[in-house]
Design a protein around this motif. Structure first.
Motif, PDB file in Angstrom:
ATOM      1  N   LEU A 195       7.569 -25.078  50.663  1.00  0.00           N
ATOM      2  CA  LEU A 195       6.358 -23.954  50.960  1.00  0.00           C
ATOM      3  C   LEU A 195       6.744 -23.600  51.434  1.00  0.00           C
ATOM      4  CD1 LEU A 195       3.798 -27.143  51.824  1.00  0.00           C
ATOM      5  CD2 LEU A 195       3.697 -25.807  50.064  1.00  0.00           C
ATOM      6  N   ARG A 196       7.510 -23.184  52.891  1.00  0.00           N
ATOM      7  CA  ARG A 196       7.266 -22.001  53.984  1.00  0.00           C
ATOM      8  C   ARG A 196       8.273 -21.556  53.159  1.00  0.00           C
ATOM      9  NH1 ARG A 196      12.231 -23.893  56.968  1.00  0.00           N
ATOM     10  NH2 ARG A 196      11.535 -25.682  57.644  1.00  0.00           N
ATOM     11  N   TRP A 197       9.351 -20.642  52.419  1.00  0.00           N
ATOM     12  CA  TRP A 197       9.428 -19.329  52.413  1.00  0.00           C
ATOM     13  C   TRP A 197       8.425 -18.839  50.927  1.00  0.00           C
ATOM     14  CZ3 TRP A 197      12.199 -18.581  55.585  1.00  0.00           C
ATOM     15  CH2 TRP A 197      13.341 -18.894  56.403  1.00  0.00           C
ATOM     16  N   PRO A 198       7.929 -19.769  50.389  1.00  0.00           N
ATOM     17  CA  PRO A 198       6.802 -18.862  49.601  1.00  0.00           C
ATOM     18  C   PRO A 198       5.641 -18.682  50.551  1.00  0.00           C
ATOM     19  CG  PRO A 198       7.247 -20.957  48.943  1.00  0.00           C
ATOM     20  CD  PRO A 198       7.924 -21.237  50.089  1.00  0.00           C
ATOM     21  N   LEU A 199       5.609 -19.063  51.405  1.00  0.00           N
ATOM     22  CA  LEU A 199       4.083 -18.794  52.427  1.00  0.00           C
ATOM     23  C   LEU A 199       5.157 -17.418  53.444  1.00  0.00           C
ATOM     24  CD1 LEU A 199       1.614 -19.751  53.832  1.00  0.00           C
ATOM     25  CD2 LEU A 199       2.883 -20.361  56.101  1.00  0.00           C
ATOM     26  N   LEU A 200       5.833 -17.274  53.806  1.00  0.00           N
ATOM     27  CA  LEU A 200       5.748 -16.392  54.135  1.00  0.00           C
ATOM     28  C   LEU A 200       6.007 -15.041  53.796  1.00  0.00           C
ATOM     29  CD1 LEU A 200       8.781 -17.353  56.971  1.00  0.00           C
ATOM     30  CD2 LEU A 200       6.808 -16.459  57.395  1.00  0.00           C
ATOM     31  N   PHE A 201       6.828 -15.451  52.241  1.00  0.00           N
ATOM     32  CA  PHE A 201       6.165 -14.194  51.629  1.00  0.00           C
ATOM     33  C   PHE A 201       5.430 -13.876  50.732  1.00  0.00           C
ATOM     34  CE2 PHE A 201       6.258 -12.936  46.883  1.00  0.00           C
ATOM     35  CZ  PHE A 201       7.122 -11.863  46.536  1.00  0.00           C
ATOM     36  N   LEU A 202       4.375 -14.260  51.024  1.00  0.00           N
ATOM     37  CA  LEU A 202       3.505 -14.251  49.844  1.00  0.00           C
ATOM     38  C   LEU A 202       2.334 -12.973  52.107  1.00  0.00           C
ATOM     39  CD1 LEU A 202       1.252 -17.391  48.793  1.00  0.00           C
ATOM     40  CD2 LEU A 202       2.108 -14.581  47.263  1.00  0.00           C
ATOM     41  N   ALA A 203       2.665 -13.756  53.188  1.00  0.00           N
ATOM     42  CA  ALA A 203       2.462 -13.162  53.817  1.00  0.00           C
ATOM     43  C   ALA A 203       2.611 -11.622  54.148  1.00  0.00           C
ATOM     44  CB  ALA A 203       2.295 -13.979  55.645  1.00  0.00           C
ATOM     45  N   GLY A 204       3.871 -11.639  54.028  1.00  0.00           N
ATOM     46  CA  GLY A 204       5.388 -10.142  54.033  1.00  0.00           C
ATOM     47  C   GLY A 204       4.795  -9.616  53.456  1.00  0.00           C
ATOM     48  N   GLY A 205       4.447 -10.168  51.640  1.00  0.00           N
ATOM     49  CA  GLY A 205       4.032  -9.083  50.470  1.00  0.00           C
ATOM     50  C   GLY A 205       2.787  -8.283  51.205  1.00  0.00           C
ATOM     51  N   ALA A 206       1.803  -9.460  52.082  1.00  0.00           N
ATOM     52  CA  ALA A 206       0.304  -8.370  51.798  1.00  0.00           C
ATOM     53  C   ALA A 206       0.170  -7.934  53.377  1.00  0.00           C
ATOM     54  CB  ALA A 206      -0.835  -9.878  52.167  1.00  0.00           C
ATOM     55  N   VAL A 207       1.823  -8.055  53.669  1.00  0.00           N
ATOM     56  CA  VAL A 207       1.647  -7.199  54.843  1.00  0.00           C
ATOM     57  C   VAL A 207       2.296  -5.903  54.866  1.00  0.00           C
ATOM     58  CG1 VAL A 207       2.395  -6.054  57.427  1.00  0.00           C
ATOM     59  CG2 VAL A 207       1.744  -8.434  57.139  1.00  0.00           C
ATOM     60  N   LEU A 208       3.270  -5.726  53.998  1.00  0.00           N
ATOM     61  CA  LEU A 208       4.540  -4.573  52.989  1.00  0.00           C
ATOM     62  C   LEU A 208       3.701  -4.043  52.409  1.00  0.00           C
ATOM     63  CD1 LEU A 208       7.832  -6.128  53.267  1.00  0.00           C
ATOM     64  CD2 LEU A 208       7.063  -4.843  54.411  1.00  0.00           C
ATOM     65  N   ASP A 209       2.493  -4.285  51.882  1.00  0.00           N
ATOM     66  CA  ASP A 209       1.502  -3.799  50.862  1.00  0.00           C
ATOM     67  C   ASP A 209       1.078  -3.117  51.533  1.00  0.00           C
ATOM     68  OD1 ASP A 209       0.410  -3.164  47.790  1.00  0.00           O
ATOM     69  OD2 ASP A 209      -1.304  -4.687  48.513  1.00  0.00           O
ATOM     70  N   PHE A 219      -0.697   2.814  53.408  1.00  0.00           N
ATOM     71  CA  PHE A 219      -0.683   3.919  54.611  1.00  0.00           C
ATOM     72  C   PHE A 219      -2.336   4.302  54.783  1.00  0.00           C
ATOM     73  CE2 PHE A 219       0.507   7.608  56.883  1.00  0.00           C
ATOM     74  CZ  PHE A 219       1.584   6.246  57.359  1.00  0.00           C
ATOM     75  N   GLU A 220      -3.203   3.033  54.535  1.00  0.00           N
ATOM     76  CA  GLU A 220      -4.483   3.318  55.297  1.00  0.00           C
ATOM     77  C   GLU A 220      -5.313   2.617  56.122  1.00  0.00           C
ATOM     78  OE1 GLU A 220      -6.793   0.906  52.048  1.00  0.00           O
ATOM     79  OE2 GLU A 220      -6.491   2.369  50.232  1.00  0.00           O
ATOM     80  N   ASP A 221      -4.371   2.299  57.171  1.00  0.00           N
ATOM     81  CA  ASP A 221      -4.606   1.730  57.868  1.00  0.00           C
ATOM     82  C   ASP A 221      -2.629   1.481  58.374  1.00  0.00           C
ATOM     83  OD1 ASP A 221      -4.846   1.117  60.892  1.00  0.00           O
ATOM     84  OD2 ASP A 221      -6.652  -0.337  60.012  1.00  0.00           O
ATOM     85  N   PRO A 222      -2.239   2.110  58.944  1.00  0.00           N
ATOM     86  CA  PRO A 222      -0.568   2.407  59.247  1.00  0.00           C
ATOM     87  C   PRO A 222      -0.422   1.256  61.032  1.00  0.00           C
ATOM     88  CG  PRO A 222      -0.658   4.234  59.265  1.00  0.00           C
ATOM     89  CD  PRO A 222      -2.362   3.815  58.703  1.00  0.00           C
ATOM     90  N   VAL A 223      -0.914   1.788  62.031  1.00  0.00           N
ATOM     91  CA  VAL A 223      -1.059   1.011  63.012  1.00  0.00           C
ATOM     92  C   VAL A 223      -1.487  -0.062  62.882  1.00  0.00           C
ATOM     93  CG1 VAL A 223      -2.028   0.866  65.608  1.00  0.00           C
ATOM     94  CG2 VAL A 223      -2.349   3.056  63.884  1.00  0.00           C
ATOM     95  N   THR A 224      -3.168  -0.581  62.002  1.00  0.00           N
ATOM     96  CA  THR A 224      -3.241  -1.973  62.131  1.00  0.00           C
ATOM     97  C   THR A 224      -2.678  -2.612  61.411  1.00  0.00           C
ATOM     98  OG1 THR A 224      -5.342  -1.427  62.513  1.00  0.00           O
ATOM     99  CG2 THR A 224      -5.107  -3.583  61.736  1.00  0.00           C
ATOM    100  N   ASP A 225      -1.572  -2.109  60.513  1.00  0.00           N
ATOM    101  CA  ASP A 225      -1.095  -3.151  59.136  1.00  0.00           C
ATOM    102  C   ASP A 225       0.730  -3.054  59.892  1.00  0.00           C
ATOM    103  OD1 ASP A 225      -2.067  -3.201  57.004  1.00  0.00           O
ATOM    104  OD2 ASP A 225      -2.357  -1.272  56.560  1.00  0.00           O
ATOM    105  N   TRP A 226       1.324  -2.606  61.240  1.00  0.00           N
ATOM    106  CA  TRP A 226       2.102  -2.650  61.932  1.00  0.00           C
ATOM    107  C   TRP A 226       1.257  -3.690  62.991  1.00  0.00           C
ATOM    108  CZ3 TRP A 226       6.995  -1.976  60.424  1.00  0.00           C
ATOM    109  CH2 TRP A 226       7.346  -0.381  60.313  1.00  0.00           C
ATOM    110  N   GLY A 227       0.211  -3.987  63.681  1.00  0.00           N
ATOM    111  CA  GLY A 227       0.096  -4.999  63.982  1.00  0.00           C
ATOM    112  C   GLY A 227       0.219  -6.066  63.179  1.00  0.00           C
ATOM    113  N   HIS A 228       0.340  -6.054  61.972  1.00  0.00           N
ATOM    114  CA  HIS A 228       0.116  -7.406  61.528  1.00  0.00           C
ATOM    115  C   HIS A 228       1.497  -7.770  61.186  1.00  0.00           C
ATOM    116  CE1 HIS A 228      -4.225  -5.892  59.012  1.00  0.00           C
ATOM    117  NE2 HIS A 228      -4.214  -7.365  59.976  1.00  0.00           N
TER     118      HIS A 228
END
Length: 242
Positions: free
Chosen positions: A185-199, A204-213
């Motif tokens: 469960l750990r790696w799929p969860l991180l993959f989904l969360a990290g993928g959403a952030v990188l997307d 590049f709609e709000d890069p400051v906030t996305d870097w914060g995520h």
């Protein structure tokens, strides 16, 4: 010797839990797995109380006059100007809102992540993880904005950019929770969360906030040694650790 089968039959099988409806009809209890995903006042008091506050502020944002709501959001914004003037009050006020309201994906992520984390490490420690992500990610994104304005790389209006919501705290909670789950469960969860952030960074709609995520998620991952020391066995109906 064989047992007699002439007496009354007895069974040792557990009787499924049920509730009685008016009129004597029985209603089956919620499935254990589903019950473990949802917060309860006794099991996850911090998540329940915080979710109630967010529900109220979301209703205010949905029903109140838009101009007044914008003023509330602006006053709660963790922009550079507010952080310089009143850092503690504005950091707390910013965490009272969900960007997008109750229908936002952050609302569902908030409930699921904080419920699972609180069941494992308790309410006070969950609040510490959440606040660490919220505060550190905010400072990590707003301080560079302030420096860029001083260097002339950004206009002065950037000191007043609108920035509020629980998403940094949620990202940190997701990152910390991953460290308490098993690899399946750990790696799929991180993959989904990290993928959403990188997307979000790619759009590049709000890069400051996305870097914060991304910073907040890293804060949660960095907290793995700590949350693992805090960890207490989750109830059997919680999110699996395998």
């Amino acid at each position: 010797m064989e047992r007699s089968t002439t007496g009354p039959a007895h069974t040792s099988e557990p009787v499924p839990a049920s509730r009685t409806l008016p009129g004597g009809a029985a209603r089956a209890a919620p499935p254990p797995v589903l019950a473990g995903l949802l917060p309860t006042p006794a099991g996850t008091p911090f998540t329940v109380a915080y979710a109630a506050v967010l529900a109220v502020t979301s209703l205010v944002a949905a029903l109140a006059e838009p101009g007044w709501v914008h003023t509330l959001h602006q006053d709660s914004s963790t922009d550079v100007a507010h952080l310089l003037r009143s850092p503690v009050p504005v950091l707390l006020a910013s965490a009272l809102w969900i960007a997008g309201g109750l229908l936002s994906p952050y609302a569902a992520a908030f409930v699921l992540a904080l419920t699972a984390l609180e069941r494992r490490i308790g309410g006070v420690r969950t609040a510490c993880v959440f606040l660490a992500g919220h505060v550190l990610a905010t400072l990590a994104t707003e301080i560079p904005v302030g420096l860029a304005v001083l260097a002339g790389r950004l206009p002065g209006t950037s000191l007043h950019r609108l920035d509020y919501g629980v998403s940094f705290g949620v990202a940190a909670s997701v990152g910390a929770l991953a460290g308490l789950l098993g690899p399946r469960l750990r790696w799929p969860l991180l993959f989904l969360a990290g993928g959403a952030v990188l997307d979000g960074l790619y759009d590049f709609e709000d890069p400051v906030t996305d870097w914060g995520h991304l910073v907040a998620l890293a804060v949660g991952v960095a907290a793995w040694p700590l949350v693992r020391r805090w960890h207490r066995p989750a109830p059997p109906h919680g999110i699996g650790d395998r």
